[in-house]
Write a protein that holds these residues in place. Structure first.
Motif, PDB file in Angstrom:
ATOM      1  N   ILE B  77     -43.450   8.383  -0.613  1.00 38.68           N
ATOM      2  CA  ILE B  77     -43.280   8.256  -2.074  1.00 38.68           C
ATOM      3  C   ILE B  77     -41.989   7.485  -2.390  1.00 38.68           C
ATOM      4  CG2 ILE B  77     -42.822   9.550  -4.217  1.00 38.68           C
ATOM      5  CD1 ILE B  77     -44.658  11.770  -3.096  1.00 38.68           C
ATOM      6  N   ILE B  78     -40.907   7.870  -1.700  1.00 37.68           N
ATOM      7  CA  ILE B  78     -39.600   7.208  -1.935  1.00 37.68           C
ATOM      8  C   ILE B  78     -39.726   5.713  -1.657  1.00 37.68           C
ATOM      9  CG2 ILE B  78     -37.230   6.981  -1.049  1.00 37.68           C
ATOM     10  CD1 ILE B  78     -37.402  10.045  -0.422  1.00 37.68           C
ATOM     11  N   TYR B  79     -40.328   5.393  -0.526  1.00 42.38           N
ATOM     12  CA  TYR B  79     -40.432   3.996  -0.109  1.00 42.38           C
ATOM     13  C   TYR B  79     -41.233   3.181  -1.138  1.00 42.38           C
ATOM     14  CZ  TYR B  79     -41.435  -0.036   2.854  1.00 42.38           C
ATOM     15  OH  TYR B  79     -41.546  -1.315   3.350  1.00 42.38           O
ATOM     16  N   CYS B  80     -42.418   3.700  -1.488  1.00 40.39           N
ATOM     17  CA  CYS B  80     -43.296   2.952  -2.404  1.00 40.39           C
ATOM     18  C   CYS B  80     -42.630   2.785  -3.777  1.00 40.39           C
ATOM     19  CB  CYS B  80     -44.642   3.667  -2.561  1.00 40.39           C
ATOM     20  SG  CYS B  80     -45.570   3.703  -1.037  1.00 40.39           S
ATOM     21  N   CYS B  81     -42.079   3.895  -4.296  1.00 41.40           N
ATOM     22  CA  CYS B  81     -41.479   3.842  -5.632  1.00 41.40           C
ATOM     23  C   CYS B  81     -40.300   2.859  -5.666  1.00 41.40           C
ATOM     24  CB  CYS B  81     -40.977   5.224  -6.050  1.00 41.40           C
ATOM     25  SG  CYS B  81     -42.297   6.365  -6.428  1.00 41.40           S
ATOM     26  N   LEU B  82     -39.407   2.967  -4.685  1.00 37.22           N
ATOM     27  CA  LEU B  82     -38.212   2.122  -4.719  1.00 37.22           C
ATOM     28  C   LEU B  82     -38.521   0.678  -4.336  1.00 37.22           C
ATOM     29  CD1 LEU B  82     -35.471   4.559  -3.328  1.00 37.22           C
ATOM     30  CD2 LEU B  82     -36.115   4.106  -5.686  1.00 37.22           C
ATOM     31  N   LEU B  83     -39.575   0.480  -3.558  1.00 33.54           N
ATOM     32  CA  LEU B  83     -39.983  -0.903  -3.232  1.00 33.54           C
ATOM     33  C   LEU B  83     -40.466  -1.625  -4.494  1.00 33.54           C
ATOM     34  CD1 LEU B  83     -40.831  -3.203  -1.197  1.00 33.54           C
ATOM     35  CD2 LEU B  83     -43.029  -2.064  -1.069  1.00 33.54           C
ATOM     36  N   PHE B  84     -41.382  -0.970  -5.235  1.00 38.04           N
ATOM     37  CA  PHE B  84     -41.913  -1.626  -6.430  1.00 38.04           C
ATOM     38  C   PHE B  84     -40.883  -1.678  -7.564  1.00 38.04           C
ATOM     39  CE2 PHE B  84     -45.870  -0.355  -4.249  1.00 38.04           C
ATOM     40  CZ  PHE B  84     -46.392  -1.630  -4.104  1.00 38.04           C
ATOM     41  N   GLY B  85     -39.935  -0.755  -7.487  1.00 38.48           N
ATOM     42  CA  GLY B  85     -38.891  -0.783  -8.505  1.00 38.48           C
ATOM     43  C   GLY B  85     -37.820  -1.824  -8.226  1.00 38.48           C
ATOM     44  N   SER B  86     -37.846  -2.401  -7.021  1.00 32.24           N
ATOM     45  CA  SER B  86     -36.773  -3.322  -6.631  1.00 32.24           C
ATOM     46  C   SER B  86     -37.002  -4.755  -7.094  1.00 32.24           C
ATOM     47  CB  SER B  86     -36.586  -3.294  -5.115  1.00 32.24           C
ATOM     48  OG  SER B  86     -37.744  -3.764  -4.475  1.00 32.24           O
ATOM     49  N   ALA B  87     -38.003  -4.952  -7.945  1.00 33.03           N
ATOM     50  CA  ALA B  87     -38.321  -6.310  -8.386  1.00 33.03           C
ATOM     51  C   ALA B  87     -37.138  -6.983  -9.070  1.00 33.03           C
ATOM     52  CB  ALA B  87     -39.504  -6.275  -9.336  1.00 33.03           C
ATOM     53  N   TYR B  88     -36.316  -6.174  -9.731  1.00 32.03           N
ATOM     54  CA  TYR B  88     -35.194  -6.762 -10.482  1.00 32.03           C
ATOM     55  C   TYR B  88     -34.239  -7.521  -9.558  1.00 32.03           C
ATOM     56  CZ  TYR B  88     -30.931  -7.227 -13.177  1.00 32.03           C
ATOM     57  OH  TYR B  88     -29.819  -7.740 -13.791  1.00 32.03           O
ATOM     58  N   ILE B  89     -34.033  -6.966  -8.352  1.00 28.10           N
ATOM     59  CA  ILE B  89     -33.092  -7.604  -7.418  1.00 28.10           C
ATOM     60  C   ILE B  89     -33.590  -9.002  -7.064  1.00 28.10           C
ATOM     61  CG2 ILE B  89     -31.876  -7.333  -5.214  1.00 28.10           C
ATOM     62  CD1 ILE B  89     -32.625  -4.353  -5.333  1.00 28.10           C
ATOM     63  N   VAL B  90     -34.909  -9.151  -7.012  1.00 28.64           N
ATOM     64  CA  VAL B  90     -35.481 -10.441  -6.634  1.00 28.64           C
ATOM     65  C   VAL B  90     -35.549 -11.383  -7.829  1.00 28.64           C
ATOM     66  CG1 VAL B  90     -37.427 -11.549  -5.479  1.00 28.64           C
ATOM     67  CG2 VAL B  90     -36.938  -9.163  -5.009  1.00 28.64           C
ATOM     68  N   THR B  91     -36.057 -10.876  -8.952  1.00 32.57           N
ATOM     69  CA  THR B  91     -36.365 -11.768 -10.071  1.00 32.57           C
ATOM     70  C   THR B  91     -35.264 -11.824 -11.126  1.00 32.57           C
ATOM     71  OG1 THR B  91     -37.417  -9.989 -11.312  1.00 32.57           O
ATOM     72  CG2 THR B  91     -38.823 -11.258  -9.817  1.00 32.57           C
ATOM     73  N   GLN B  92     -34.428 -10.787 -11.170  1.00 28.71           N
ATOM     74  CA  GLN B  92     -33.393 -10.645 -12.203  1.00 28.71           C
ATOM     75  C   GLN B  92     -33.991 -10.555 -13.612  1.00 28.71           C
ATOM     76  OE1 GLN B  92     -29.952 -10.301 -11.350  1.00 28.71           O
ATOM     77  NE2 GLN B  92     -31.025  -9.982  -9.435  1.00 28.71           N
ATOM     78  N   HIS B  93     -35.291 -10.238 -13.682  1.00 36.37           N
ATOM     79  CA  HIS B  93     -35.911  -9.973 -14.991  1.00 36.37           C
ATOM     80  C   HIS B  93     -35.801  -8.480 -15.291  1.00 36.37           C
ATOM     81  CE1 HIS B  93     -37.658 -13.870 -15.841  1.00 36.37           C
ATOM     82  NE2 HIS B  93     -38.052 -13.962 -14.589  1.00 36.37           N
ATOM     83  N   GLN B  94     -35.892  -8.141 -16.563  1.00 40.03           N
ATOM     84  CA  GLN B  94     -35.854  -6.732 -16.940  1.00 40.03           C
ATOM     85  C   GLN B  94     -37.005  -5.986 -16.280  1.00 40.03           C
ATOM     86  OE1 GLN B  94     -33.700  -4.886 -18.754  1.00 40.03           O
ATOM     87  NE2 GLN B  94     -32.357  -6.642 -18.830  1.00 40.03           N
ATOM     88  N   LEU B  95     -36.755  -4.717 -15.917  1.00 39.96           N
ATOM     89  CA  LEU B  95     -37.823  -3.916 -15.319  1.00 39.96           C
ATOM     90  C   LEU B  95     -38.799  -3.483 -16.409  1.00 39.96           C
ATOM     91  CD1 LEU B  95     -35.786  -1.558 -12.964  1.00 39.96           C
ATOM     92  CD2 LEU B  95     -37.085  -3.564 -12.305  1.00 39.96           C
ATOM     93  N   THR B  96     -40.062  -3.368 -16.007  1.00 41.47           N
ATOM     94  CA  THR B  96     -41.062  -2.851 -16.930  1.00 41.47           C
ATOM     95  C   THR B  96     -40.893  -1.332 -16.995  1.00 41.47           C
ATOM     96  OG1 THR B  96     -42.639  -2.528 -15.142  1.00 41.47           O
ATOM     97  CG2 THR B  96     -42.694  -4.663 -16.257  1.00 41.47           C
ATOM     98  N   PRO B  97     -41.432  -0.677 -18.031  1.00 42.90           N
ATOM     99  CA  PRO B  97     -41.336   0.800 -18.090  1.00 42.90           C
ATOM    100  C   PRO B  97     -41.911   1.469 -16.842  1.00 42.90           C
ATOM    101  CG  PRO B  97     -42.066  -0.072 -20.184  1.00 42.90           C
ATOM    102  CD  PRO B  97     -42.025  -1.234 -19.247  1.00 42.90           C
ATOM    103  N   LEU B  98     -42.974   0.879 -16.290  1.00 42.66           N
ATOM    104  CA  LEU B  98     -43.569   1.450 -15.076  1.00 42.66           C
ATOM    105  C   LEU B  98     -42.578   1.378 -13.903  1.00 42.66           C
ATOM    106  CD1 LEU B  98     -46.037   2.563 -13.463  1.00 42.66           C
ATOM    107  CD2 LEU B  98     -46.632   0.187 -12.967  1.00 42.66           C
ATOM    108  N   GLN B  99     -41.917   0.224 -13.764  1.00 41.22           N
ATOM    109  CA  GLN B  99     -40.948   0.072 -12.666  1.00 41.22           C
ATOM    110  C   GLN B  99     -39.767   1.022 -12.822  1.00 41.22           C
ATOM    111  OE1 GLN B  99     -40.469  -4.171 -13.099  1.00 41.22           O
ATOM    112  NE2 GLN B  99     -41.519  -4.578 -11.167  1.00 41.22           N
ATOM    113  N   VAL B 100     -39.337   1.216 -14.081  1.00 41.37           N
ATOM    114  CA  VAL B 100     -38.237   2.171 -14.328  1.00 41.37           C
ATOM    115  C   VAL B 100     -38.671   3.577 -13.941  1.00 41.37           C
ATOM    116  CG1 VAL B 100     -36.773   3.215 -16.104  1.00 41.37           C
ATOM    117  CG2 VAL B 100     -37.207   0.768 -16.155  1.00 41.37           C
ATOM    118  N   SER B 101     -39.916   3.940 -14.321  1.00 39.94           N
ATOM    119  CA  SER B 101     -40.432   5.276 -13.971  1.00 39.94           C
ATOM    120  C   SER B 101     -40.512   5.433 -12.460  1.00 39.94           C
ATOM    121  CB  SER B 101     -41.825   5.487 -14.571  1.00 39.94           C
ATOM    122  OG  SER B 101     -41.758   5.323 -15.950  1.00 39.94           O
ATOM    123  N   LEU B 102     -40.936   4.376 -11.763  1.00 41.03           N
ATOM    124  CA  LEU B 102     -41.020   4.436 -10.299  1.00 41.03           C
ATOM    125  C   LEU B 102     -39.642   4.616  -9.677  1.00 41.03           C
ATOM    126  CD1 LEU B 102     -43.685   1.660  -9.539  1.00 41.03           C
ATOM    127  CD2 LEU B 102     -43.926   4.110  -9.155  1.00 41.03           C
TER     128      LEU B 102
END
Lengths: 117, 280
Positions: B77-102
């Motif tokens: 769970i930790i791996y999946c949630c933090l992996l999908f939540g890490s998009a900001y580090i790559v794209t520098q775009h704001q996280l979506t509400p789903l990514q924040v929840s993850l």
């Protein structure tokens, strides 16, 4: 039974079956923790073979079985038995200790080619 | 006893300090509002207390495999949630509400997993009547060490961020999460769900697992002196997943004007230009 229930049942069966299947062929060894001391302090097991280690915590406090050599960590709750599998290992000495009382709760697992008891 | 409290504090709780440090430096500041922080803390506390109470019962489930199965699920769970939540580090775009929840879910599960064992240890030590003083001093020293290390890491991460070395910050993030998920193999081998195998190398002569550096390297990227083949395979697979994720999202990366004192983005400039054109 819907699809989700089917997958759920299948997963439970796999989890329950996998260890049971391999346990049947595995040799058993026992360790006891009493007054923060593991007995026997030297346990001989066969080389290149997986074994099942049953650790009985007879103390009133929890302890954690830890071994850097074996890559194993297991919580030992008061008056309960814990099970871990170790090996296959090369011949040699592998240290373990109780993480909460590392000075008194220590021991060695000696892996031998033959005459393991 | 005092030294042991310090060692266990660092072993069990340093990963939490590092995760919080990485999150605070890698996510936009407005992502973690006070409300979200309070939810994360309260959910974590509730989870730690519940797990602590239930742990002896859980340990006896599935023929004594309960804790390992629970921890394995938590690691996934930790791996999946933090992996999908890490998009900001790559794209520098704001996280979506789903990514924040993850990210929040991943953090909560991470806090529960690491804190519970430490609580069990403290509970065990409390049985000694004269232990309170040592426990308190040990907690203070351990907290100080973890805080000092976190401060260093915080400055390093901010330095990398200021220099726009996003690939490097992403690599640190990837190694940290990969080190965390790779413990799954040890857990599953311990209860024979995954077959154990001999170690494929032994680097005890370089850095011992039991040494201070060993503990630190294990926390930072899952260092093992004698890893099994399965451990190495999972480690490599996890890094490949991070690489794929990076390659997939990096084309969408927001470009920063590094030399600008206000650190304005090209996107913002472009958007302003478009808005001006629309007005005209």
């Amino acid at each position: 039974m819907n699809k989700l229930q089917y997958i759920n049942s299948l997963l439970i069966l796999i989890v329950l079956w996998m260890p049971t299947y391999s346990w049947a062929k595995t040799k058993l060894f026992y360790l006891t923790l009493e007054n923060n001391v593991f007995t026997p302090s030297e346990l001989k097991i066969p080389a290149k073979e997986k074994v099942k280690l049953i650790i009985h915590n007879k103390d009133d406090k929890a302890e954690e079985f830890d071994s850097f050599d074996l890559n194993r960590e297991k919580m030992l709750f008061p008056h309960k038995k814990a099970v871990i599998f170790i090996g296959p290992l090369l011949p040699g000495k592998y240290e373990y200790f109780g993480e909460y009382n590392p000075n008194s709760a220590r021991g060695i697992i000696i892996v031998e080619v033959s005459n393991a008891n | 006893m005092l030294i042991n409290v310090v060692i266990l504090f660092i072993k069990d709780l340093l990963p939490i300090f590092i995760l919080l440090c990485l999150i605070s430096t890698n996510l936009p500041s407005d992502t973690m509002s006070l409300k979200r922080i309070l939810i994360t803390i309260s959910m974590s506390c509730l989870g730690v207390v519940t797990t602590f109470i239930m742990l002896p019962i859980i340990s006896e489930l599935f023929g004594g495999l309960g804790i390992e199965i629970l921890e394995s699920i938590e690691l996934i769970i930790i791996y999946c949630c933090l992996l999908f939540g890490s998009a900001y580090i790559v794209t520098q775009h704001q996280l979506t509400p789903l990514q924040v929840s993850l990210m929040m879910t991943g953090t909560i599960v991470f806090l529960i997993t690491n804190s519970t064992q430490f609580i069990v240890f403290i509970d065990s030590y409390m049985a000694y009547g004269d232990a309170i003083k040592n426990i308190i001093i040990g907690l203070i020293i351990g907290f100080g060490i973890c805080l000092s290390f976190s401060a260093l890491l915080y400055f390093v991460m901010n330095f990398l961020k200021a220099k726009a070395y996003y690939s490097l910050t992403y690599l640190i993030w990837a190694l940290f999460l990969t080190g965390n998920i790779s413990q799954l193999i040890n857990l599953l081998q311990q209860v024979d769900i995954v077959a154990g195998s001999e170690a494929i190398w032994d680097s005890t002569s370089i850095v011992k697992d039991s040494s201070e550096y060993g503990h630190l390297l294990k926390t930072l990227f899952g260092y093992e002196t004698s890893p099994s083949l399965e451990f190495v395979v999972l480690y490599v697979v996890s890094l490949i997943i991070f690489l794929i994720y990076f390659l997939k999202y990096s084309p969408n990366k927001r470009q920063y004007v590094i030399d600008s004192p206000t650190n304005r983005t090209i996107d913002n400039t472009t958007n302003s230009a478009k808005e001006n054109a629309d007005v005209l």
